[in-house]
Write a protein that holds these residues in place. Structure first.
Motif, PDB file in Angstrom:
ATOM      1  N   GLU A  32      70.899  27.454 -39.357  1.00  0.00           N
ATOM      2  CA  GLU A  32      71.460  26.571 -40.263  1.00  0.00           C
ATOM      3  C   GLU A  32      70.768  25.048 -40.321  1.00  0.00           C
ATOM      4  N   ALA A  33      70.213  24.772 -39.177  1.00  0.00           N
ATOM      5  CA  ALA A  33      69.656  23.350 -39.057  1.00  0.00           C
ATOM      6  C   ALA A  33      68.268  23.556 -39.598  1.00  0.00           C
ATOM      7  N   LEU A  34      67.549  24.691 -39.269  1.00  0.00           N
ATOM      8  CA  LEU A  34      66.403  24.933 -39.592  1.00  0.00           C
ATOM      9  C   LEU A  34      66.240  25.107 -41.350  1.00  0.00           C
ATOM     10  N   ALA A  35      67.230  25.803 -41.811  1.00  0.00           N
ATOM     11  CA  ALA A  35      67.156  25.955 -43.175  1.00  0.00           C
ATOM     12  C   ALA A  35      67.485  24.554 -43.768  1.00  0.00           C
ATOM     13  N   LYS A  36      67.990  23.642 -43.379  1.00  0.00           N
ATOM     14  CA  LYS A  36      68.253  22.525 -44.058  1.00  0.00           C
ATOM     15  C   LYS A  36      66.964  21.625 -43.877  1.00  0.00           C
ATOM     16  N   GLN A  37      66.046  21.852 -43.014  1.00  0.00           N
ATOM     17  CA  GLN A  37      64.729  21.151 -42.919  1.00  0.00           C
ATOM     18  C   GLN A  37      63.883  21.876 -43.792  1.00  0.00           C
ATOM     19  N   ALA A  38      63.982  23.094 -44.087  1.00  0.00           N
ATOM     20  CA  ALA A  38      62.991  23.932 -44.577  1.00  0.00           C
ATOM     21  C   ALA A  38      63.299  23.723 -45.987  1.00  0.00           C
ATOM     22  N   TYR A  39      64.661  23.558 -46.396  1.00  0.00           N
ATOM     23  CA  TYR A  39      65.102  23.416 -47.797  1.00  0.00           C
ATOM     24  C   TYR A  39      64.628  22.133 -48.605  1.00  0.00           C
ATOM     25  N   LEU A  40      64.630  20.932 -47.711  1.00  0.00           N
ATOM     26  CA  LEU A  40      64.257  19.456 -48.107  1.00  0.00           C
ATOM     27  C   LEU A  40      62.891  19.784 -48.306  1.00  0.00           C
ATOM     28  N   TYR A  41      62.097  20.203 -47.340  1.00  0.00           N
ATOM     29  CA  TYR A  41      60.713  20.325 -47.472  1.00  0.00           C
ATOM     30  C   TYR A  41      60.187  21.120 -48.626  1.00  0.00           C
ATOM     31  N   GLY A  42      60.801  22.407 -48.753  1.00  0.00           N
ATOM     32  CA  GLY A  42      60.152  23.436 -49.515  1.00  0.00           C
ATOM     33  C   GLY A  42      60.479  23.035 -50.933  1.00  0.00           C
ATOM     34  N   PHE A  43      61.689  22.349 -51.222  1.00  0.00           N
ATOM     35  CA  PHE A  43      62.078  22.450 -52.879  1.00  0.00           C
ATOM     36  C   PHE A  43      61.317  21.792 -53.663  1.00  0.00           C
ATOM     37  N   PRO A  44      60.565  20.605 -53.363  1.00  0.00           N
ATOM     38  CA  PRO A  44      59.680  20.334 -54.462  1.00  0.00           C
ATOM     39  C   PRO A  44      58.336  21.214 -54.578  1.00  0.00           C
ATOM     40  N   VAL A  45      58.021  21.972 -53.582  1.00  0.00           N
ATOM     41  CA  VAL A  45      56.929  23.047 -53.852  1.00  0.00           C
ATOM     42  C   VAL A  45      57.384  24.082 -54.625  1.00  0.00           C
ATOM     43  N   VAL A  46      58.416  24.488 -54.584  1.00  0.00           N
ATOM     44  CA  VAL A  46      59.113  25.886 -55.394  1.00  0.00           C
ATOM     45  C   VAL A  46      59.434  25.279 -56.678  1.00  0.00           C
ATOM     46  N   GLU A  47      60.193  24.055 -57.044  1.00  0.00           N
ATOM     47  CA  GLU A  47      60.213  23.427 -58.039  1.00  0.00           C
ATOM     48  C   GLU A  47      58.685  23.264 -58.900  1.00  0.00           C
ATOM     49  N   MET A  48      57.713  23.053 -58.387  1.00  0.00           N
ATOM     50  CA  MET A  48      56.345  22.876 -58.745  1.00  0.00           C
ATOM     51  C   MET A  48      55.963  24.134 -59.212  1.00  0.00           C
ATOM     52  N   LEU A 315      54.276   8.118 -48.492  1.00  0.00           N
ATOM     53  CA  LEU A 315      55.563   8.990 -48.396  1.00  0.00           C
ATOM     54  C   LEU A 315      55.829   9.322 -46.734  1.00  0.00           C
ATOM     55  N   LYS A 316      54.841   9.240 -45.951  1.00  0.00           N
ATOM     56  CA  LYS A 316      54.837   9.354 -44.644  1.00  0.00           C
ATOM     57  C   LYS A 316      55.577  10.597 -43.950  1.00  0.00           C
ATOM     58  N   ASN A 317      55.621  11.682 -44.561  1.00  0.00           N
ATOM     59  CA  ASN A 317      56.278  13.026 -44.348  1.00  0.00           C
ATOM     60  C   ASN A 317      57.780  12.778 -44.419  1.00  0.00           C
ATOM     61  N   ASN A 318      58.284  11.770 -45.110  1.00  0.00           N
ATOM     62  CA  ASN A 318      59.667  11.751 -45.430  1.00  0.00           C
ATOM     63  C   ASN A 318      60.116  12.593 -46.422  1.00  0.00           C
ATOM     64  N   TYR A 319      60.444  13.980 -46.032  1.00  0.00           N
ATOM     65  CA  TYR A 319      60.899  15.176 -47.047  1.00  0.00           C
ATOM     66  C   TYR A 319      61.986  14.730 -47.679  1.00  0.00           C
ATOM     67  N   LEU A 320      62.854  14.268 -47.274  1.00  0.00           N
ATOM     68  CA  LEU A 320      64.079  13.755 -48.045  1.00  0.00           C
ATOM     69  C   LEU A 320      63.849  13.109 -49.235  1.00  0.00           C
ATOM     70  N   TYR A 321      62.666  12.029 -49.247  1.00  0.00           N
ATOM     71  CA  TYR A 321      62.601  11.119 -50.056  1.00  0.00           C
ATOM     72  C   TYR A 321      61.748  12.047 -51.256  1.00  0.00           C
ATOM     73  N   ARG A 322      60.630  12.893 -50.807  1.00  0.00           N
ATOM     74  CA  ARG A 322      59.826  13.638 -51.608  1.00  0.00           C
ATOM     75  C   ARG A 322      60.697  14.503 -52.336  1.00  0.00           C
ATOM     76  N   TYR A 323      61.933  15.076 -51.823  1.00  0.00           N
ATOM     77  CA  TYR A 323      62.970  15.897 -52.297  1.00  0.00           C
ATOM     78  C   TYR A 323      63.551  15.103 -53.478  1.00  0.00           C
ATOM     79  N   VAL A 324      64.058  13.918 -53.377  1.00  0.00           N
ATOM     80  CA  VAL A 324      64.847  13.080 -54.101  1.00  0.00           C
ATOM     81  C   VAL A 324      63.909  13.018 -55.377  1.00  0.00           C
ATOM     82  N   GLY A 325      62.664  12.683 -55.216  1.00  0.00           N
ATOM     83  CA  GLY A 325      61.585  12.767 -56.537  1.00  0.00           C
ATOM     84  C   GLY A 325      61.628  14.152 -57.427  1.00  0.00           C
ATOM     85  N   ALA A 326      61.550  15.156 -56.647  1.00  0.00           N
ATOM     86  CA  ALA A 326      61.476  16.530 -57.263  1.00  0.00           C
ATOM     87  C   ALA A 326      62.779  16.732 -57.918  1.00  0.00           C
TER      88      ALA A 326
END
Length: 466
Positions: A32-48, A315-326
């Motif tokens: 559960e904890a890792l999926a949250k990290q992977a989701y925030l990281y990967g959502f922009p990539v998959v939307e792209m 962005l300094k590897n702020n994956y939440l911020y990158r997620y927000v943009g996407a």
């Protein structure tokens, strides 16, 4: 999904040594904890990936533009019928190119354009990070030839190329914007778009071409790919074209426990119901973190678009911020190129909803948005995040329209933001809204310093009786 041919991975040694090759080994609580990290990281990539597939792979689809390394032009403004990506602008007809840099670099040619017209080429990596710009702000309006190279090209800069731009990945999205002055200007915009060219470096230098890169078996998108564990399967696929950087080593050591990372092959069908449920809980936790940030920091204008779009360094590897943009406006510009100010709530802090209220937006005399290029306020349906169909076919009000708008007696400007017409005496200043929730985005292209330093204040939506 068919596995990716190993020849497509830029570094086979890196792929073999990647910790993500481990199979799913996380406990439910870890998953559960890792999926949250992977989701925030990967959502922009998959939307792209959705956009890549729609524009460059699915030749029979409604949003197909052109094959890789060829430009697709849209010589018109976007309308509600355009659905390839959310929160599009309708001021600058787009041109699109997906660059495949595996075999060799590509040379982009921009024509010279009149100094009064804004144009740009935004170069975006597979993580949705803007790593370079060409055009008015950065290279001027004189045009030129620009070489875009992938991470493994080692050649020298050709003498007749103006600039070399390097990408950390093998696939790059080039998004062109050409300012449209008015409906009568479409022919001129189309002429400019015809001057946008892409050539392989070998062709540009009139040299023999290198061997072609292997063909790619692109997995077809599925309906829930951004909201379910399927996201991790598409993420693994995309990481084959843009390996994570050194600063992400520890992250992917952790994500290897849920089979996410470079060289991995996540397969949700192989997991137990308990494992899938844990991953889904992690995804929902990521969504909840975004919702809280939006309510507390974005809707209150404590954070702006400049926080969510830019280079990896910005962005300094702020994956939440990158997620927000996407999530809120994928492929948005970096702050120096354009600033995006959102109207999600009114002056009372209530969600904007034209089924319940009418609204006014008042700019005091001399306090229009500070733009070196131009500004534009565009309306979106909050449910679809797309442009709003309306009887005027008016999706925005921008600085080019000032001569057609009625000024207030004191020299200020009042806009009427509502679903129904405000009346014939005010219709020139009407920005039509849907009969329900909406949001507006004020885009300020090449913003002046008073916006960055906070001297210019954003006027708020004032609710009035409907």
């Amino acid at each position: 999904m068919k596995s990716l041919n190993l020849l497509l991975i830029p570094s086979l040694a890196l792929m073999i040594s990647a910790p993500a090759l481990a199979e799913f080994s996380a406990t439910p609580s870890e998953a559960e904890a890792l999926a949250k990290q992977a989701y925030l990281y990967g959502f922009p990539v998959v939307e792209m990936y959705k956009t890549l597939y729609a524009q460059a792979v699915d030749k029979d689809g409604p949003d197909y533009k052109a094959p890789f390394n060829q430009i697709g032009n849209t010589a018109r403004v976007f309308t509600p019928k355009d659905t390839a990506f959310i929160t599009p602008n309708s001021d600058t007809p787009y041109s699109f190119v997906w660059l495949d840099l595996r075999a060799e670099p590509q040379v982009l040619t921009l024509p010279a354009v009149d100094g009064s017209r804004y144009y740009s080429t935004q170069l975006i990596d597979l993580y949705t990070q803007n790593f370079a710009y060409l055009g008015t702000r950065t290279t001027g309006n004189k045009g030129g030839h620009f070489l875009v190279a992938g991470p493994h090209w080692k050649g020298p800069k050709p003498a007749n190329v103006d600039k070399v731009v390097r990408s950390e990945g093998d696939i790059v999205y080039g998004l062109y914007r050409t300012q449209l002055f008015d409906d009568k200007d479409l022919d001129k915009v189309q002429q400019i778009q015809q001057g946008y060219k892409v050539q392989p470096l070998s062709e540009y230098l009139k040299q023999p071409a290198p061997p072609a890169a292997p063909a790619i078996d692109w997995p077809a998108p599925q309906a829930d790919m951004s909201d379910s564990p399927a996201l991790f399967r598409y993420l693994d696929f995309m990481l084959g074209f843009a390996q994570p950087v050194a600063s992400e080593t520890e992250l992917f050591k952790r994500l290897a426990k849920i089979d996410v990372g470079p060289g991995a092959a996540f397969d949700e069908k192989s997991l137990s119901p308990e494992q899938l449920a844990a991953l889904q809980r992690g995804i929902e936790a990521g969504k909840a973190e975004f919702a809280d940030l939006k309510k507390t920091k974005i809707d209150t204008h404590q954070l702006t678009s400049g926080d969510f779009f830019g280079t990896r360094e910005h962005l300094k590897n702020n994956y939440l911020y990158r997620y927000v943009g996407a999530n809120m406006g994928i492929f948005g510009n970096s702050a120096a190129e354009a600033n995006y100010l959102g109207y999600f709530t009114d002056a009372k802090g209530q969600p904007a909803n034209a089924a319940k209220q009418n609204y006014t937006l008042h700019f005091k005399k001399g306090e229009l948005p500070p733009a070196k290029a131009f500004w534009s306020l565009t309306m979106y349906d909050a449910k679809t995040k797309l442009l709003v169909d309306n009887p005027l076919d008016r999706y925005l009000i921008n600085s080019r329209m000032l001569g057609q708008l009625h000024k207030d007696a004191d020299g200020g400007l009042t806009l009427y933001v509502q679903h129904d017409s405000p009346g014939t005496d005010k219709v020139s200043n009407w920005l039509p809204a849907p009969d329900g929730p909406f949001y507006g985005v004020l885009r300020v292209y090449m913003p002046g310093p008073t916006l960055a330093n906070g001297q210019w204040k954003l006027p708020l939506l004032i609710p009035t009786a409907r």
